[in-house]
Scaffold this active site. Structure first.
Site, mmCIF file in Angstrom:
data_model
loop_
_atom_site.group_PDB
_atom_site.id
_atom_site.type_symbol
_atom_site.label_atom_id
_atom_site.label_comp_id
_atom_site.label_asym_id
_atom_site.label_seq_id
_atom_site.Cartn_x
_atom_site.Cartn_y
_atom_site.Cartn_z
ATOM 1 N N GLN A 127 108.906 81.157 -110.576
ATOM 2 C CA GLN A 127 108.152 80.196 -111.037
ATOM 3 C C GLN A 127 108.181 79.131 -109.805
ATOM 4 O O GLN A 127 109.136 78.580 -109.299
ATOM 5 C CB GLN A 127 108.985 79.477 -112.245
ATOM 6 N N CYS A 128 106.813 79.090 -109.063
ATOM 7 C CA CYS A 128 106.817 78.528 -107.775
ATOM 8 C C CYS A 128 106.442 77.115 -107.935
ATOM 9 O O CYS A 128 106.804 76.211 -106.987
ATOM 10 C CB CYS A 128 105.957 79.184 -106.738
ATOM 11 N N GLN A 129 105.724 76.646 -108.742
ATOM 12 C CA GLN A 129 105.350 75.170 -109.115
ATOM 13 C C GLN A 129 106.562 74.714 -109.549
ATOM 14 O O GLN A 129 107.178 75.082 -110.316
ATOM 15 C CB GLN A 129 104.227 75.229 -110.024
ATOM 16 N N GLY A 259 106.022 76.274 -120.755
ATOM 17 C CA GLY A 259 105.184 77.008 -121.982
ATOM 18 C C GLY A 259 104.330 77.982 -121.420
ATOM 19 O O GLY A 259 104.340 79.160 -121.960
ATOM 20 N N MET A 261 102.432 79.019 -117.451
ATOM 21 C CA MET A 261 101.988 78.815 -116.071
ATOM 22 C C MET A 261 100.774 79.475 -115.656
ATOM 23 O O MET A 261 101.021 80.969 -115.785
ATOM 24 C CB MET A 261 103.364 79.282 -115.266
ATOM 25 N N GLU A 262 99.884 79.079 -115.120
ATOM 26 C CA GLU A 262 98.830 79.514 -114.789
ATOM 27 C C GLU A 262 98.442 80.363 -113.495
ATOM 28 O O GLU A 262 97.420 80.160 -112.909
ATOM 29 C CB GLU A 262 97.699 78.107 -114.515
ATOM 30 N N ASN A 263 99.429 81.301 -113.460
ATOM 31 C CA ASN A 263 99.394 82.211 -111.906
ATOM 32 C C ASN A 263 98.022 82.973 -112.227
ATOM 33 O O ASN A 263 97.934 83.400 -113.129
ATOM 34 C CB ASN A 263 100.543 83.122 -112.155
ATOM 35 N N HIS A 286 94.833 76.332 -122.251
ATOM 36 C CA HIS A 286 95.424 75.416 -121.303
ATOM 37 C C HIS A 286 95.623 76.191 -120.086
ATOM 38 O O HIS A 286 94.871 75.778 -119.029
ATOM 39 C CB HIS A 286 96.538 74.848 -121.797
ATOM 40 N N GLU A 287 96.175 77.321 -119.992
ATOM 41 C CA GLU A 287 96.288 78.003 -118.731
ATOM 42 C C GLU A 287 95.079 78.720 -118.432
ATOM 43 O O GLU A 287 94.825 78.764 -117.216
ATOM 44 C CB GLU A 287 97.464 79.059 -119.040
ATOM 45 N N HIS A 290 92.977 76.315 -116.361
ATOM 46 C CA HIS A 290 93.561 76.120 -115.161
ATOM 47 C C HIS A 290 92.712 77.035 -113.931
ATOM 48 O O HIS A 290 92.808 76.862 -112.865
ATOM 49 C CB HIS A 290 95.012 76.230 -114.984
ATOM 50 N N GLU A 309 96.422 68.694 -114.033
ATOM 51 C CA GLU A 309 96.762 68.621 -115.582
ATOM 52 C C GLU A 309 95.863 67.834 -116.513
ATOM 53 O O GLU A 309 95.554 68.373 -117.661
ATOM 54 C CB GLU A 309 98.196 68.331 -115.560
ATOM 55 N N ASP A 366 109.838 67.611 -109.392
ATOM 56 C CA ASP A 366 110.270 68.024 -110.836
ATOM 57 C C ASP A 366 110.901 66.771 -111.657
ATOM 58 O O ASP A 366 110.980 66.836 -112.697
ATOM 59 C CB ASP A 366 111.367 69.197 -110.630
ATOM 60 N N TYR A 374 99.353 64.739 -117.605
ATOM 61 C CA TYR A 374 98.413 65.219 -118.611
ATOM 62 C C TYR A 374 97.665 64.510 -119.628
ATOM 63 O O TYR A 374 96.533 64.701 -119.866
ATOM 64 C CB TYR A 374 99.242 66.056 -119.481
ATOM 65 N N MET A 544 112.034 74.049 -121.377
ATOM 66 C CA MET A 544 112.532 72.592 -121.079
ATOM 67 C C MET A 544 111.872 71.565 -122.036
ATOM 68 O O MET A 544 112.579 70.543 -122.596
ATOM 69 C CB MET A 544 112.131 72.232 -119.970
ATOM 70 N N LYS A 545 110.652 71.901 -122.660
ATOM 71 C CA LYS A 545 110.039 70.988 -123.520
ATOM 72 C C LYS A 545 110.926 70.997 -124.696
ATOM 73 O O LYS A 545 110.597 69.867 -125.648
ATOM 74 C CB LYS A 545 108.751 71.542 -123.943
HETATM 75 N N1 BES Z 1 101.192 74.092 -114.542
HETATM 76 C C1 BES Z 1 102.046 73.818 -115.773
HETATM 77 C C2 BES Z 1 103.390 74.061 -115.585
HETATM 78 C C3 BES Z 1 104.257 73.548 -114.863
HETATM 79 C C4 BES Z 1 103.980 71.934 -114.369
HETATM 80 C C5 BES Z 1 105.143 74.217 -114.046
HETATM 81 C C6 BES Z 1 104.728 71.542 -113.482
HETATM 82 C C7 BES Z 1 105.788 73.570 -112.797
HETATM 83 C C8 BES Z 1 105.676 72.151 -112.594
HETATM 84 C C9 BES Z 1 101.277 74.575 -116.831
HETATM 85 O O1 BES Z 1 99.929 74.627 -116.753
HETATM 86 C C10 BES Z 1 101.510 73.535 -118.132
HETATM 87 O O2 BES Z 1 101.249 72.406 -118.175
HETATM 88 N N2 BES Z 1 102.254 74.128 -119.206
HETATM 89 C C11 BES Z 1 102.221 73.352 -120.435
HETATM 90 C C12 BES Z 1 101.491 73.873 -121.326
HETATM 91 C C13 BES Z 1 100.977 72.787 -122.433
HETATM 92 C C14 BES Z 1 100.433 71.861 -121.658
HETATM 93 C C15 BES Z 1 99.704 73.248 -123.371
HETATM 94 C C16 BES Z 1 103.927 73.484 -120.735
HETATM 95 O O3 BES Z 1 104.513 74.528 -120.082
HETATM 96 O O4 BES Z 1 104.377 73.094 -121.747
HETATM 97 ZN ZN ZN Z 2 98.767 72.813 -116.973
#
Ligand code: BES
Ligand code: ZN
Length: 592
Positions: A127-129, A259, A261-263, A286-287, A290, A309, A366, A374, A544-545
């Site tokens: 998970q690089c982002q 949730g 990650m848009e790799n 969502h992904e 992206h 986002e 982070d 978002y 984490m959410k």
């Molecule tokens: N790119 C993000 C995930 C992310 C953000 C990873 C910041 C690392 C650092 C991904 O597109 C995202 O927003 N995921 C959400 C989905 C949701 C908004 C539908 C998530 O993981 O909850």
């Molecule tokens: Zn996103």
């Protein structure tokens, strides 16, 4: 010297790499990757070259064909890591670095077999982002730089490797290992480098879309995401032809901290999306979105994260509206409003983190993460759309994509483009208030529907005895129920919990949004019957959410504070490093 990204040692006076050639040997016993990266510049370069690294053990630096060159690894900065400074002789067009990753590299989670669905083989995912690529590969770890790449990944025989790239063949090495080759011809920012290794199976969903998962869950995943081709078609209607050839997805083990990650070419997804009723596919929308907003047109640094986002949330709801109608989209906006309010409350003492155009010098991205880029971002995009009308905004979006494809841009570049194409629009929607002022502007667009009003009124009448009728309940979709639960008072009683569970069968929900919303309410109410389920979720899921509200609710109540600590102690070895950090900071808030 000039540093366009506060989170990178990249100096814009230095040349940008154009392409990476990676060789990665995955060692599950040592929890290390032995890597070689060749950075290709596509032209002759010379002089000082700075790369980002964090926790890497550098073994050698060479110019292929010429031999070793001088290098120095500087003392680490807690956020940015260590600058790797190379002195490159004249006439060089590529440099090679061999290295070892650290067992605790933030980009990598190494899972024991027990943490997987099949329980027979280990698993690795990256998970690089935001800025963790540097713990996996020495590179210019900033989205200002974009690279194409090719990779050779060697793993134990029987395991499969996938990457954010197209497959380019595989073969047995003859010594109990297997090598997988990949190629990513389009230039991507480093945060979109991605790798996963495990016991994987796949199912085709359309000629250009496929889902990967462990064999035990791949059929459930194929069913859940069967509608993805429809989504791709809808997204193409918004943004133009899908630019990445294939859209494949990987369902990860439950410790995956996000949730989704848009790799590119391989979206990573949490298995908590497998609700069994397709009710969580908004994350896929969502992904997928992206693929344009983020991957094709990219934020130039985390200070412009809202460009990724905010646009993507707006697009996600646009896709859902064309698929499921206005009411479904209004519910999405309502759930987003709740997330936005929670984040604004969390950052009450840090108003500088509630603006869209962030200033993050010395701040770990982070730690700055929240729903604000978002949801506040999506509201700015929606405000612009309302201001100029849907049709004109649609044409603007196409122009925006065309003008910036495969580039990384700042908020200021975005604003200049809007000013040129939609003169006056930024002022008309008070864009400056979104970009540079804390909180949400009073003029922000509202999203209403009759159904939303009904749900809100019902939830607000809870305290005075208002309850939905059996026929109302029977008619609600999953998201309607979720919005209702979100709008209930945060402090309900144990008797209220009995009523809620009896009428909505909350304890057995497969939809984790509902389940976690319910368990959070139940934890705050100190409702005993929910505690086994709370433990089960916290010990299994690392998203984490979900960890943030559940641990928060447990830690806020003195009686369950010790339980929160005990659960964390038991669960944390299985959590991703990012999840561990988030939970530790939630618990710290309540330590005294
Ligand atoms: N790119 C993000 C995930 C992310 C953000 C990873 C910041 C690392 C650092 C991904 O597109 C995202 O927003 N995921 C959400 C989905 C949701 C908004 C539908 C998530 O993981 O909850
Ligand atoms: Zn996103």
């Amino acid at each position: 010297m000039s540093f366009p990204d506060p989170h990178s040692y990249y100096d814009s006076a230095q040349p940008k790499a154009r392409r990476l050639r990676l060789k990665l040997r995955v060692d599950f016993d040592a929890k290390r990757i032995a890597g070689e990266v060749v950075l290709e510049f596509g032209r002759d370069i010379a002089g000082t070259l700075d790369l980002d690294t964090k926790g890497l053990e550098i073994q050698s630096v060479q110019v292929p064909g010429l031999g070793p060159i001088p290098w120095e690894l500087e003392e680490p900065d807690a956020i940015k890591g260590s600058r790797l400074r190379l002195e490159v002789p004249a006439g060089t067009h590529e440099v090679a670095v061999t290295y070892l990753t650290a067992p605790d590299a933030m980009a990598l989670q190494w899972l024991d077999a027990a943490q997987t669905e099949g329980k027979v083989a280990p698993y690795l995912f990256s998970q690089c982002q935001q800025i963790h690529a540097r713990t996996m590969v020495p590179c210019q770890d900033t989205p200002v730089v974009r690279v194409a790449y090719q990779a050779e990944v060697t793993v134990p025989e029987g395991l499969t490797a996938v990457m954010s790239a197209g497959p380019a063949g595989d073969e047995a090495t003859g010594d109990g290992r297997h090598t997988f080759r990949f190629t990513m011809p389009q230039p991507i920012p480093s945060y979109l480098l991605a790798l996963a290794v495990g016991r994987l199976a796949s199912r085709d969903l359309s000629p250009r879309a496929r889902v990967w998962a462990e064999p035990e869950t791949v059929d459930a995943a194929a069913w859940e995401f069967a509608g993805v081709e429809d989504m791709i078609v809808k997204a193409e209607g918004l943004f133009g032809t899908y630019p990445w050839d294939r859209y494949d997805m990987l369902v990860l083990p439950p410790s995956f901290p996000y949730g989704g990650m848009e790799n590119p070419r391989m979206t990573f997804l949490t298995p908590t999306l497998l609700a069994g009723d397709r009710s969580l596919v908004d994350v896929v929308a969502h992904e997928l979105a992206h693929s344009w907003t983020g991957n094709l047109v990219t934020n130039a640094s985390m200070e412009h994260f809202w460009l990724n986002e905010g646009f993507t949330v707006w697009a996600e709801r646009k896709i859902l509206r064309t698929l499921h109608g206005d009411d479904a989209a209004a519910l999405g906006w309502a759930m987003g409003q709740k997330a936005l309010e929670d984040s604004l409350a969390r950052f009450q003492a840090e108003p500088h983190l509630t603006v869209l155009r962030l200033h993050l010098e010395g701040i770990d991205p982070d730690d700055a993460f929240s729903s604000i880029p978002y949801e506040k971002g999506a509201r700015l995009v929606a405000a612009l759309e309302r201001e100029v009308g849907e049709e004109r905004f649609h044409r603007f979006l196409r122009d925006y994509m065309d003008a910036h494809r495969f580039t990384s841009i700042t908020t200021e570049q975005f604003c200049a483009f809007v000013d040129a194409k939609l003169p006056g629009a930024l002022e008309a929607v008070h864009a400056d208030a979104y970009l540079n002022e804390p909180g949400l502007p009073a003029s922000a667009p509202q999203f209403q529907s009759a159904q939303l009003d009904t749900l809100t009124a019902l939830a607000e009448s809870w305290a005075t005895g208002g309850r939905p009728t059996a026929s109302q309940i029977a008619g609600w979709s999953t998201n309607e129920l979720l919005v209702y639960l979100q709008k209930l008072p945060r402090q309900v009683t144990a008797a209220d919990c009995v009523w809620l569970d009896a009428h909505f069968q909350l304890m057995g929900r497969g939809n984790h949004e509902i389940l976690v919303e319910w368990l959070t309410l139940a934890a705050a109410a100190d409702y005993e019957p929910a505690f086994p389920k709370i433990s089960e979720v916290l010990l299994r899921v690392g998203r984490m959410k979900y960890l943030r509200p559940l641990y928060g609710a447990l830690a806020a109540t003195p009686r369950t504070r010790a339980l929160a600590r005990d659960l964390f102690a038991a669960a944390s070895p299985g959590y991703h490093g990012l999840s561990r950090r988030v939970v530790a900071s939630v618990l710290e808030t309540y330590e005294k």
